[in-house]
Design a protein around this motif. Structure first.
Motif, PDB file in Angstrom:
ATOM      1  N   PRO A  26       0.747  -1.356  -0.083  1.00  0.00           N
ATOM      2  CA  PRO A  26      -0.036  -0.036   0.302  1.00  0.00           C
ATOM      3  C   PRO A  26       0.884   1.100   0.039  1.00  0.00           C
ATOM      4  O   PRO A  26       0.063   2.311  -0.006  1.00  0.00           O
ATOM      5  CB  PRO A  26      -0.756  -0.185   0.871  1.00  0.00           C
ATOM      6  CG  PRO A  26       0.292  -0.723   2.495  1.00  0.00           C
ATOM      7  CD  PRO A  26       0.765  -1.878   1.335  1.00  0.00           C
ATOM      8  N   GLU A  69      -6.964   0.512   5.998  1.00  0.00           N
ATOM      9  CA  GLU A  69      -6.449  -1.545   5.835  1.00  0.00           C
ATOM     10  C   GLU A  69      -5.063  -1.825   6.464  1.00  0.00           C
ATOM     11  O   GLU A  69      -5.007  -2.622   6.591  1.00  0.00           O
ATOM     12  CB  GLU A  69      -6.761  -0.980   4.380  1.00  0.00           C
ATOM     13  CG  GLU A  69      -6.123  -2.397   3.879  1.00  0.00           C
ATOM     14  CD  GLU A  69      -6.229  -2.870   1.751  1.00  0.00           C
ATOM     15  OE1 GLU A  69      -5.692  -3.062   1.229  1.00  0.00           O
ATOM     16  OE2 GLU A  69      -7.730  -2.677   1.626  1.00  0.00           O
ATOM     17  N   GLN A  73      -4.841  -4.525   8.578  1.00  0.00           N
ATOM     18  CA  GLN A  73      -4.022  -5.482   8.586  1.00  0.00           C
ATOM     19  C   GLN A  73      -2.571  -5.526   9.953  1.00  0.00           C
ATOM     20  O   GLN A  73      -2.544  -6.889  10.027  1.00  0.00           O
ATOM     21  CB  GLN A  73      -3.089  -5.263   7.206  1.00  0.00           C
ATOM     22  CG  GLN A  73      -3.321  -5.652   6.104  1.00  0.00           C
ATOM     23  CD  GLN A  73      -2.660  -4.882   4.837  1.00  0.00           C
ATOM     24  OE1 GLN A  73      -1.484  -4.408   4.890  1.00  0.00           O
ATOM     25  NE2 GLN A  73      -3.024  -5.168   3.684  1.00  0.00           N
ATOM     26  N   ARG A 186      -3.212 -12.315   7.405  1.00  0.00           N
ATOM     27  CA  ARG A 186      -2.688 -11.114   8.616  1.00  0.00           C
ATOM     28  C   ARG A 186      -2.121 -11.652  10.034  1.00  0.00           C
ATOM     29  O   ARG A 186      -2.648 -12.506  10.136  1.00  0.00           O
ATOM     30  CB  ARG A 186      -3.587  -9.727   8.951  1.00  0.00           C
ATOM     31  CG  ARG A 186      -4.864 -10.067   9.622  1.00  0.00           C
ATOM     32  CD  ARG A 186      -5.842  -9.245  10.083  1.00  0.00           C
ATOM     33  NE  ARG A 186      -6.457  -9.668  10.635  1.00  0.00           N
ATOM     34  CZ  ARG A 186      -7.015  -8.880  11.368  1.00  0.00           C
ATOM     35  NH1 ARG A 186      -7.681  -7.924  11.184  1.00  0.00           N
ATOM     36  NH2 ARG A 186      -8.937  -9.567  11.713  1.00  0.00           N
ATOM     37  N   GLN A 212      -8.507 -10.914   2.681  1.00  0.00           N
ATOM     38  CA  GLN A 212      -9.419 -10.019   2.249  1.00  0.00           C
ATOM     39  C   GLN A 212      -8.700  -8.727   1.918  1.00  0.00           C
ATOM     40  O   GLN A 212      -9.166  -8.191   0.882  1.00  0.00           O
ATOM     41  CB  GLN A 212     -10.346  -9.132   2.980  1.00  0.00           C
ATOM     42  CG  GLN A 212     -10.286  -8.422   3.963  1.00  0.00           C
ATOM     43  CD  GLN A 212     -10.924  -9.538   4.816  1.00  0.00           C
ATOM     44  OE1 GLN A 212     -10.922 -10.526   5.250  1.00  0.00           O
ATOM     45  NE2 GLN A 212     -12.092  -9.052   6.345  1.00  0.00           N
ATOM     46  N   TRP A 213      -7.759  -8.146   2.754  1.00  0.00           N
ATOM     47  CA  TRP A 213      -6.850  -7.211   1.987  1.00  0.00           C
ATOM     48  C   TRP A 213      -5.669  -7.680   1.895  1.00  0.00           C
ATOM     49  O   TRP A 213      -5.069  -6.710   0.685  1.00  0.00           O
ATOM     50  CB  TRP A 213      -6.097  -6.762   3.533  1.00  0.00           C
ATOM     51  CG  TRP A 213      -6.979  -6.321   4.444  1.00  0.00           C
ATOM     52  CD1 TRP A 213      -7.367  -5.679   5.276  1.00  0.00           C
ATOM     53  CD2 TRP A 213      -7.806  -6.787   5.443  1.00  0.00           C
ATOM     54  NE1 TRP A 213      -8.844  -5.489   5.343  1.00  0.00           N
ATOM     55  CE2 TRP A 213      -8.557  -6.363   6.359  1.00  0.00           C
ATOM     56  CE3 TRP A 213      -7.149  -8.643   6.308  1.00  0.00           C
ATOM     57  CZ2 TRP A 213      -9.323  -7.056   7.681  1.00  0.00           C
ATOM     58  CZ3 TRP A 213      -7.813  -9.037   7.338  1.00  0.00           C
ATOM     59  CH2 TRP A 213      -8.911  -8.506   7.717  1.00  0.00           C
ATOM     60  N   HIS A 226      -8.878 -14.540  -2.004  1.00  0.00           N
ATOM     61  CA  HIS A 226      -9.195 -13.933  -0.891  1.00  0.00           C
ATOM     62  C   HIS A 226      -9.881 -14.710  -0.249  1.00  0.00           C
ATOM     63  O   HIS A 226     -11.235 -14.563  -0.534  1.00  0.00           O
ATOM     64  CB  HIS A 226      -9.499 -12.372  -1.207  1.00  0.00           C
ATOM     65  CG  HIS A 226      -8.100 -11.819  -1.843  1.00  0.00           C
ATOM     66  ND1 HIS A 226      -6.846 -11.147  -1.720  1.00  0.00           N
ATOM     67  CD2 HIS A 226      -7.430 -11.987  -3.360  1.00  0.00           C
ATOM     68  CE1 HIS A 226      -6.323 -10.529  -2.011  1.00  0.00           C
ATOM     69  NE2 HIS A 226      -6.341 -11.250  -3.555  1.00  0.00           N
TER      70      HIS A 226
END
Length: 281
Positions: A26, A69, A73, A186, A212-213, A226
């Protein structure tokens, strides 16, 4: 996930921006709007337009979502438990957990691409492919479960040792015909990422099961599943991941039924001779 769902609605320049963001996500999305535009070699209006197409009010709103996000995480188990307790209702814990898991399964299936699922079935049903599996501290049991079933269905399946310092010995035999299945949710594990990079260097096909991340391994994976994992607990739930795994097992067995049927019959014969299980007849 939002990017994947709306990719088809984006123009070429917007896809170029998304591609640049995903290369170092990210971190790539945390600069100023001009920095992000320069990184992707697009205009600032393209950045704003892309953010709105992805469902945000604008670029600042998209950056806020990225920060949220990142926080989700890296959230530690104790803080997850506190967050879950803050949202408790009068329902019994079993019902709360069942509701959360049911929602995870529903939303995971809504986002799952059937073409990816079918492609992975085809790869894993191919006996010419040697399959290797590894899981993290929490997901090791998922890898072990998948391994046990694949080993019955087909030959050439290996579960990697829990000790990372012996993984290079497995990598020696990996190549273009190899498939590495990884489970990483995570707090993503650096050893798993190193394993994925080494396998990628050897042209190994990588199949990833993540949350999902998205584990950092997502950028290296050929195929990625995911699954939503949040639950009212200190620990994430892997039930949605297991649903995908069990569905894959069913389809892989169906694709190889004539061969796997013989393996199962031979295995049952061995069980009978060794009397490992009670005879239910």
């Amino acid at each position: 996930m939002r990017i994947q769902e709306r990719m088809e609605t984006l123009t070429p320049s917007e896809r170029q921006l998304v591609g640049a963001l995903l290369q170092d996500y990210p971190v790539s999305g945390l600069g100023s709007i001009t920095e992000v535009a320069r990184l992707a070699n697009v205009s600032t209006p393209t950045v704003i337009r892309t953010a709105r197409k992805l469902g945000f009010e604008g670029f600042p709103d998209m950056q806020g979502a990225i920060r949220d996000e990142i926080a989700a995480q890296i959230r530690e188990p104790i803080s997850r438990r506190d967050a879950g307790r803050a949202n408790t209702s009068d329902e019994h814990t079993l019902n709360q957990f069942a509701d959360a898991v049911s929602s995870n399964i529903h939303n995971t299936l809504q986002r799952l691409n059937p073409d990816v699922f079918d492609a992975v079935v085809k790869i894993l049903a191919d006996p010419k492919r040697h399959i290797y599996l590894a899981g993290g501290r929490i997901t090791r049991s998922n890898a072990d479960y998948f391994f046990n079933h694949l080993q019955i269905i087909r030959p050439n399946v290996t579960l990697l040792s829990q000790t990372p310092n012996v993984w290079p010995q497995y990598l020696l035999d990996m190549g273009r015909k190899s498939v590495l299945i990884l489970f990483d949710i995570r707090r993503y594990e650096t050893d798993m990422a190193r394993l994925a990079r080494l396998a990628r260097d050897r042209d190994c096909t990588i199949v990833l099961f993540t949350d999902q991340w998205g584990s950092p391994i997502s950028r290296l994976a050929d195929h990625c599943f995911h699954a939503l994992v949040e639950a009212p607990s200190s620990w994430d739930s892997t039930v949605a991941i297991m649903l995908i795994v069990e569905a894959l097992i069913a389809d892989i067995q169906a694709a190889r039924w004539e061969d796997s049927k013989g393996r199962i019959e031979e295995l049952e014969s061995m069980f009978g001779k060794t009397k490992l299980f009670r005879n239910q007849g």
